[in-house]
Design a protein around this motif. Structure first.
Motif, PDB file in Angstrom:
ATOM      1  N   THR A  46      11.673  -1.442  -0.876  1.00  0.00           N
ATOM      2  CA  THR A  46      11.626  -2.757  -1.514  1.00  0.00           C
ATOM      3  C   THR A  46      10.576  -2.767  -2.611  1.00  0.00           C
ATOM      4  N   ALA A  47       9.368  -3.113  -2.275  1.00  0.00           N
ATOM      5  CA  ALA A  47       8.310  -3.214  -3.274  1.00  0.00           C
ATOM      6  C   ALA A  47       8.016  -1.842  -3.881  1.00  0.00           C
ATOM      7  N   LEU A  48       7.686  -1.861  -5.171  1.00  0.00           N
ATOM      8  CA  LEU A  48       7.433  -0.625  -5.908  1.00  0.00           C
ATOM      9  C   LEU A  48       6.256  -0.855  -6.844  1.00  0.00           C
ATOM     10  N   ALA A  49       5.388   0.146  -6.992  1.00  0.00           N
ATOM     11  CA  ALA A  49       4.255   0.059  -7.909  1.00  0.00           C
ATOM     12  C   ALA A  49       4.027   1.417  -8.549  1.00  0.00           C
ATOM     13  N   LEU A  50       3.527   1.402  -9.775  1.00  0.00           N
ATOM     14  CA  LEU A  50       3.288   2.635 -10.525  1.00  0.00           C
ATOM     15  C   LEU A  50       1.811   2.855 -10.776  1.00  0.00           C
ATOM     16  N   ASP A  51       1.386   4.097 -10.630  1.00  0.00           N
ATOM     17  CA  ASP A  51       0.083   4.543 -11.097  1.00  0.00           C
ATOM     18  C   ASP A  51       0.372   5.161 -12.463  1.00  0.00           C
ATOM     19  N   LEU A  52       0.129   4.393 -13.526  1.00  0.00           N
ATOM     20  CA  LEU A  52       0.480   4.827 -14.875  1.00  0.00           C
ATOM     21  C   LEU A  52      -0.376   5.982 -15.370  1.00  0.00           C
ATOM     22  N   TYR A  95       2.363   8.348 -10.665  1.00  0.00           N
ATOM     23  CA  TYR A  95       2.857   8.284  -9.297  1.00  0.00           C
ATOM     24  C   TYR A  95       3.627   6.997  -9.069  1.00  0.00           C
ATOM     25  N   VAL A  96       4.632   7.068  -8.190  1.00  0.00           N
ATOM     26  CA  VAL A  96       5.429   5.916  -7.794  1.00  0.00           C
ATOM     27  C   VAL A  96       5.172   5.654  -6.306  1.00  0.00           C
ATOM     28  N   TYR A  97       4.724   4.459  -5.987  1.00  0.00           N
ATOM     29  CA  TYR A  97       4.499   4.034  -4.606  1.00  0.00           C
ATOM     30  C   TYR A  97       5.588   3.044  -4.230  1.00  0.00           C
ATOM     31  N   TRP A  98       6.040   3.075  -2.973  1.00  0.00           N
ATOM     32  CA  TRP A  98       7.005   2.081  -2.529  1.00  0.00           C
ATOM     33  C   TRP A  98       6.792   1.753  -1.056  1.00  0.00           C
ATOM     34  N   GLY A 137       5.854  -7.075  -1.980  1.00  0.00           N
ATOM     35  CA  GLY A 137       4.985  -6.942  -3.132  1.00  0.00           C
ATOM     36  C   GLY A 137       4.069  -5.746  -2.979  1.00  0.00           C
ATOM     37  N   LEU A 138       3.766  -5.100  -4.088  1.00  0.00           N
ATOM     38  CA  LEU A 138       2.885  -3.927  -4.069  1.00  0.00           C
ATOM     39  C   LEU A 138       2.273  -3.776  -5.451  1.00  0.00           C
ATOM     40  N   ALA A 139       0.977  -3.511  -5.489  1.00  0.00           N
ATOM     41  CA  ALA A 139       0.275  -3.266  -6.745  1.00  0.00           C
ATOM     42  C   ALA A 139      -0.734  -2.151  -6.528  1.00  0.00           C
ATOM     43  N   ASN A 198      -8.607   2.745  -6.460  1.00  0.00           N
ATOM     44  CA  ASN A 198      -8.335   3.532  -5.258  1.00  0.00           C
ATOM     45  C   ASN A 198      -7.472   2.820  -4.230  1.00  0.00           C
ATOM     46  N   TYR A 199      -6.963   1.642  -4.579  1.00  0.00           N
ATOM     47  CA  TYR A 199      -6.306   0.821  -3.568  1.00  0.00           C
ATOM     48  C   TYR A 199      -4.889   0.383  -3.942  1.00  0.00           C
ATOM     49  N   LEU A 200      -4.120   0.136  -2.891  1.00  0.00           N
ATOM     50  CA  LEU A 200      -2.836  -0.547  -2.990  1.00  0.00           C
ATOM     51  C   LEU A 200      -3.071  -1.951  -2.460  1.00  0.00           C
ATOM     52  N   TYR A 201      -2.474  -2.926  -3.107  1.00  0.00           N
ATOM     53  CA  TYR A 201      -2.561  -4.314  -2.670  1.00  0.00           C
ATOM     54  C   TYR A 201      -1.154  -4.788  -2.346  1.00  0.00           C
ATOM     55  N   THR A 202      -1.022  -5.515  -1.238  1.00  0.00           N
ATOM     56  CA  THR A 202       0.291  -5.964  -0.802  1.00  0.00           C
ATOM     57  C   THR A 202       0.156  -7.284  -0.053  1.00  0.00           C
ATOM     58  N   VAL A 203       1.291  -7.932   0.172  1.00  0.00           N
ATOM     59  CA  VAL A 203       1.317  -9.198   0.898  1.00  0.00           C
ATOM     60  C   VAL A 203       2.044  -8.981   2.214  1.00  0.00           C
ATOM     61  N   ASN A 204       1.428  -9.416   3.317  1.00  0.00           N
ATOM     62  CA  ASN A 204       2.082  -9.395   4.617  1.00  0.00           C
ATOM     63  C   ASN A 204       2.752 -10.753   4.782  1.00  0.00           C
TER      64      ASN A 204
END
Length: 179
Positions: A35-41, A45-48, A80-82, A86-92
């Motif tokens: 679902t949620a996806l975020a990029l380390d530009l 890297y692609v996080y999901w 959601g993912l950002a 050094n961190y990933l931020y998300t909503v529970n």
């Protein structure tokens, strides 16, 4: 590039050029509901988040170097993912909290705040914005983006573009004007 998830017939993480061409699967195995996806530009890297597998994973832009950042019940119901520093931020979405996860050491998970409701999260910070260089969709002297009469989409690189038309119009033989 444009990165996106799909969990239709075959779950996957994909990328394509901004004009939709050169569509490529970068993850298509051991994945269920990305679902949620975020990029380390910076590091490419692609996080999901996979909400079925209760996991957060990462790969490089080519689909290599895949590994799991964190997995298990403590990260159920993420949306959601950002990425920032050094961190990933998300909503529970279950307990309406904002989580911070160390992206290098997934055991470091902190609840930062509770919120009323949210389905998405973004980090806005000057250091997170990449410098913009000139590109093929800049306005021409007549105010047309990339010389296109309606829509200009970047193609395989920042020097190439594709013109498209709004609904109800067709692209002329010149590849730039819409009729």
């Amino acid at each position: 590039k444009l990165f996106f998830t799909d969990y239709g017939n075959a779950a996957k993480v994909e990328r394509c050029d901004m004009d939709g061409m050169n569509r490529t699967w970068i993850v298509d195995s051991k994945i269920e509901q990305p679902t949620a996806l975020a990029l380390d530009l910076i590091n490419k890297y692609v996080y999901w988040v996979d909400i079925y597998l209760d996991s957060v994973e990462v790969v490089d832009y080519q689909g290599r170097k895949r590994h799991t950042i964190i997995k298990g019940r403590q990260i159920r119901h993420l949306c959601g993912l950002a990425v920032f520093e050094n961190y990933l931020y998300t909503v529970n979405s279950d307990n309406l909290s904002i989580l911070r996860i160390n992206r290098y050491n997934g055991t470091d998970v902190q609840s930062l705040a509770r919120i009323d409701s949210a389905k998405e999260i973004r980090v806005y910070q000057k250091r997170a914005q990449t410098a913009v260089r000139s590109h093929a969709c800049e306005e021409d002297p007549y105010g047309m983006p990339g010389g296109c009469s309606h829509i200009c989409l970047l193609s395989s690189n920042y020097k190439a573009q594709t013109c498209r038309c709004r609904t109800g119009f067709i692209l002329g033989s010149d590849g730039r004007s819409c009729k």
